[in-house]
Design a protein around this motif. Structure first.
Motif, PDB file in Angstrom:
ATOM      1  N   TYR A  87      34.252  23.921  46.461  1.00  0.00           N
ATOM      2  CA  TYR A  87      34.941  24.634  47.545  1.00  0.00           C
ATOM      3  C   TYR A  87      35.107  26.104  47.167  1.00  0.00           C
ATOM      4  O   TYR A  87      34.846  27.000  47.971  1.00  0.00           O
ATOM      5  N   ALA A  88      35.538  26.356  45.928  1.00  0.00           N
ATOM      6  CA  ALA A  88      35.744  27.732  45.462  1.00  0.00           C
ATOM      7  C   ALA A  88      34.435  28.513  45.459  1.00  0.00           C
ATOM      8  O   ALA A  88      34.392  29.693  45.854  1.00  0.00           O
ATOM      9  N   ALA A  89      33.344  27.858  45.018  1.00  0.00           N
ATOM     10  CA  ALA A  89      32.048  28.537  44.973  1.00  0.00           C
ATOM     11  C   ALA A  89      31.598  28.946  46.372  1.00  0.00           C
ATOM     12  O   ALA A  89      31.116  30.065  46.586  1.00  0.00           O
ATOM     13  N   THR A  90      31.785  28.044  47.338  1.00  0.00           N
ATOM     14  CA  THR A  90      31.415  28.361  48.723  1.00  0.00           C
ATOM     15  C   THR A  90      32.281  29.483  49.272  1.00  0.00           C
ATOM     16  O   THR A  90      31.802  30.358  50.004  1.00  0.00           O
ATOM     17  N   MET A  91      33.551  29.468  48.902  1.00  0.00           N
ATOM     18  CA  MET A  91      34.471  30.521  49.342  1.00  0.00           C
ATOM     19  C   MET A  91      34.005  31.883  48.826  1.00  0.00           C
ATOM     20  O   MET A  91      33.977  32.869  49.572  1.00  0.00           O
ATOM     21  N   PHE A  92      33.603  31.950  47.552  1.00  0.00           N
ATOM     22  CA  PHE A  92      33.129  33.213  46.987  1.00  0.00           C
ATOM     23  C   PHE A  92      31.809  33.649  47.627  1.00  0.00           C
ATOM     24  O   PHE A  92      31.555  34.840  47.799  1.00  0.00           O
ATOM     25  N   ASP A  93      30.963  32.682  47.959  1.00  0.00           N
ATOM     26  CA  ASP A  93      29.696  33.012  48.629  1.00  0.00           C
ATOM     27  C   ASP A  93      29.945  33.700  49.965  1.00  0.00           C
ATOM     28  O   ASP A  93      29.188  34.588  50.365  1.00  0.00           O
ATOM     29  N   ASP A  94      30.998  33.270  50.657  1.00  0.00           N
ATOM     30  CA  ASP A  94      31.289  33.799  51.995  1.00  0.00           C
ATOM     31  C   ASP A  94      32.120  35.076  51.971  1.00  0.00           C
ATOM     32  O   ASP A  94      32.270  35.741  52.994  1.00  0.00           O
ATOM     33  N   MET A  95      32.689  35.419  50.811  1.00  0.00           N
ATOM     34  CA  MET A  95      33.505  36.622  50.705  1.00  0.00           C
ATOM     35  C   MET A  95      32.628  37.864  50.609  1.00  0.00           C
ATOM     36  O   MET A  95      31.463  37.793  50.239  1.00  0.00           O
ATOM     37  N   TYR A  96      33.217  39.033  50.941  1.00  0.00           N
ATOM     38  CA  TYR A  96      32.515  40.284  50.699  1.00  0.00           C
ATOM     39  C   TYR A  96      32.340  40.448  49.194  1.00  0.00           C
ATOM     40  O   TYR A  96      33.246  40.155  48.403  1.00  0.00           O
ATOM     41  N   ALA A  97      31.172  40.937  48.803  1.00  0.00           N
ATOM     42  CA  ALA A  97      30.830  41.028  47.382  1.00  0.00           C
ATOM     43  C   ALA A  97      31.815  41.887  46.601  1.00  0.00           C
ATOM     44  O   ALA A  97      32.141  41.592  45.448  1.00  0.00           O
ATOM     45  N   ASP A  98      32.297  42.973  47.218  1.00  0.00           N
ATOM     46  CA  ASP A  98      33.211  43.861  46.483  1.00  0.00           C
ATOM     47  C   ASP A  98      34.545  43.189  46.206  1.00  0.00           C
ATOM     48  O   ASP A  98      35.147  43.390  45.144  1.00  0.00           O
ATOM     49  N   ASP A  99      35.009  42.354  47.153  1.00  0.00           N
ATOM     50  CA  ASP A  99      36.273  41.633  46.922  1.00  0.00           C
ATOM     51  C   ASP A  99      36.110  40.583  45.831  1.00  0.00           C
ATOM     52  O   ASP A  99      37.004  40.404  44.984  1.00  0.00           O
ATOM     53  N   ALA A 100      34.972  39.902  45.842  1.00  0.00           N
ATOM     54  CA  ALA A 100      34.710  38.905  44.794  1.00  0.00           C
ATOM     55  C   ALA A 100      34.601  39.586  43.431  1.00  0.00           C
ATOM     56  O   ALA A 100      35.128  39.092  42.429  1.00  0.00           O
ATOM     57  N   ALA A 101      33.925  40.738  43.401  1.00  0.00           N
ATOM     58  CA  ALA A 101      33.759  41.469  42.134  1.00  0.00           C
ATOM     59  C   ALA A 101      35.102  41.959  41.605  1.00  0.00           C
ATOM     60  O   ALA A 101      35.351  41.915  40.395  1.00  0.00           O
TER      61      ALA A 101
END
Length: 453
Positions: A87-101
């Motif tokens: 679930y967490a991995a999918t959430m990060f995939d869908d987030m904007y890259a800068d927020d994940a970074a």
């Protein structure tokens, strides 16, 4: 009171929590999704573990990711512990890259690698690219979710493309045009596209005069540029002018807040201890180095007074005006410091203007010295009946305030010239330095006129 539609946030929160406790799936989902992500996050923070778990099951990863982006780092870590890895991995995939970074940069290397390895390859690579840039640079701040156009695209094809891709882009109000080598060639606004002939090529409404920033540029410089031009976004390029990302104004607002807090912490010698969540012991550890250093500087002040012990013994009343001299000098120096640091921070000091700014601050100090000297020279004779004492204190105030503004203005300029943050010329440091100068001036004048006192 903040209103959410026709209700206050508190009313919305109580209603939502009651529906969560009732396991009312439809009402909870509809209510949550009707709110702005920031309001969803504010309410999410108020939930207990069981209530949060209900929300996790209710929202898909992309929807929970919108809440995740609004949380503080500690709250984000707690959320990750409460959802499963996939679930967490999918959430990060869908987030904007800068927020994940931004989030992964706060994690330890092992945890960050685990999360990246569980993400889709393309999304993970974008996050790794952003994390590779130095902190507080344009590259670390930019987002990869943008739409790039080509000059030979038709307006109609671009508008159709926007209908499909706009939901996943950070912003579409400015669209950047690249050539076949992905080098920045122009910019076109959404307004210009909407008003253009659908049959026209993008090159017709686009402008080739594009303001951009390099990926290694400092984030403060980017903030100043966006403020100067009132941009909603600015493109980020390499030294070869290849478009690699964009920075939006919402990220710049975060930078402005961060830099302002940093400068405030430096000036007040409280850097690192402004966070309300930090413990008393933690705050004391961060403030202690400055306080100890200033304590040693205070010994210099004590030594100055000791050097003029005979003067004080001869005219005890001089001691009554020591706080007045010290406070006036410190306050005036700190004011000059604040003015100069602020102007440096917003980039308002151009080459050739430094002398003018220093002269202005010196003039300000002279006028303040005159005003204060006149006032004190009227009050002292009325209170103590001693005109010579009034002259000594008045002259000391005048000279001290004039010098204090120079000290407060010049020191941060020197520090800035050495490529150090000028805010480190903290208020307490300038205050202590001006205390010493003020006392030296005061006792020197008093000693020279001792026979008349």
């Amino acid at each position: 009171m903040v209103k959410l539609t026709n209700y206050s946030r508190e009313e919305y929160k109580q209603y939502l929590i009651s529906k969560i406790d009732d396991q009312d799936t439809t009402s909870v989902y509809d209510t949550l999704m009707d709110l702005h992500p920031t309001d969803r996050a504010e309410i999410y923070k108020e939930l207990n573990k069981e209530q949060r778990e209900f929300v996790h099951k209710l929202l898909v990863p992309k929807e929970l990711g919108e809440v995740f982006e609004q949380l503080e780092t500690e709250e984000q870590e707690q959320l990750l512990e409460e959802v499963d890895e996939q679930y967490a991995a999918t959430m990060f995939d869908d987030m904007y890259a800068d927020d994940a970074a931004d989030f992964l940069a706060e994690m330890n290397d092992e945890k960050a690698r685990d999360i990246l390895s569980s993400m889709e390859d393309e999304e993970a690579e974008e996050v790794r690219e952003l994390m590779a840039y130095d902190e507080e640079t344009a590259g670390a701040l930019m987002t990869k979710e943008f739409i790039a156009l080509h000059a030979k695209d038709t307006v109609s094809s671009v508008l159709e493309r926007l209908r499909k891709e706009a939901p996943d882009a950070e912003t579409i109000y400015y669209l950047y045009v690249v050539d076949d080598n992905n080098k920045l060639a122009g910019v076109v606004s959404l307004r210009d596209l909407i008003t253009a002939d659908p049959a026209d090529y993008v090159e017709k409404p686009m402008s080739t005069r594009v303001v951009s920033v390099e990926a290694e540029e400092d984030q403060e410089d980017v903030a100043r540029l966006i403020k100067k031009y009132d941009f909603l976004a600015v493109p980020v390029v390499t030294k070869q002018n290849t478009l690699v990302g964009i920075i939006t104004v919402d990220d710049i607002l975060d930078v402005v807040e961060e830099e302002t807090e940093e400068d405030f912490g430096e000036i007040s010698a409280t850097r690192g201890s402004l966070d309300a969540k930090i413990s008393s012991f933690g705050a004391a550890k961060k403030r202690a180095p400055w306080i100890i250093m200033l304590m040693f500087l205070g010994l210099v002040t004590a030594n100055v007074i000791d050097q003029f012990e005979e003067t004080l013994e001869a005219v005890v009343i001089l001691a009554a005006f020591i706080p007045l001299i010290m406070d006036s000098a410190g306050n005036t120096g700190t004011q000059a410091l604040a003015v100069v640091v602020r102007r440096l921070a917003i980039g308002d000091v151009e080459k050739g203007q430094i002398g003018k700014m220093v002269r202005r601050e010196f003039g300000t100090g002279v006028y303040l010295g005159i005003f204060c000297a006149i006032t004190i020279m009227i009050l002292i004779p009325l209170l103590y009946g001693n005109f010579v004492l009034a002259g000594v204190v008045g002259a000391s105030i005048f000279i001290t305030l004039s010098v204090a503004t120079i000290v407060g203005a010049v020191i941060p300029l020197i520090i800035n010239k050495l490529k150090i943050d000028p805010a480190v010329a903290s208020g307490p440091f300038i205050t202590t330095l001006n205390d010493v100068i003020g006392l030296m001036v005061y006792f020197t004048i008093a000693t020279s006129l001792l026979q008349y006192l």
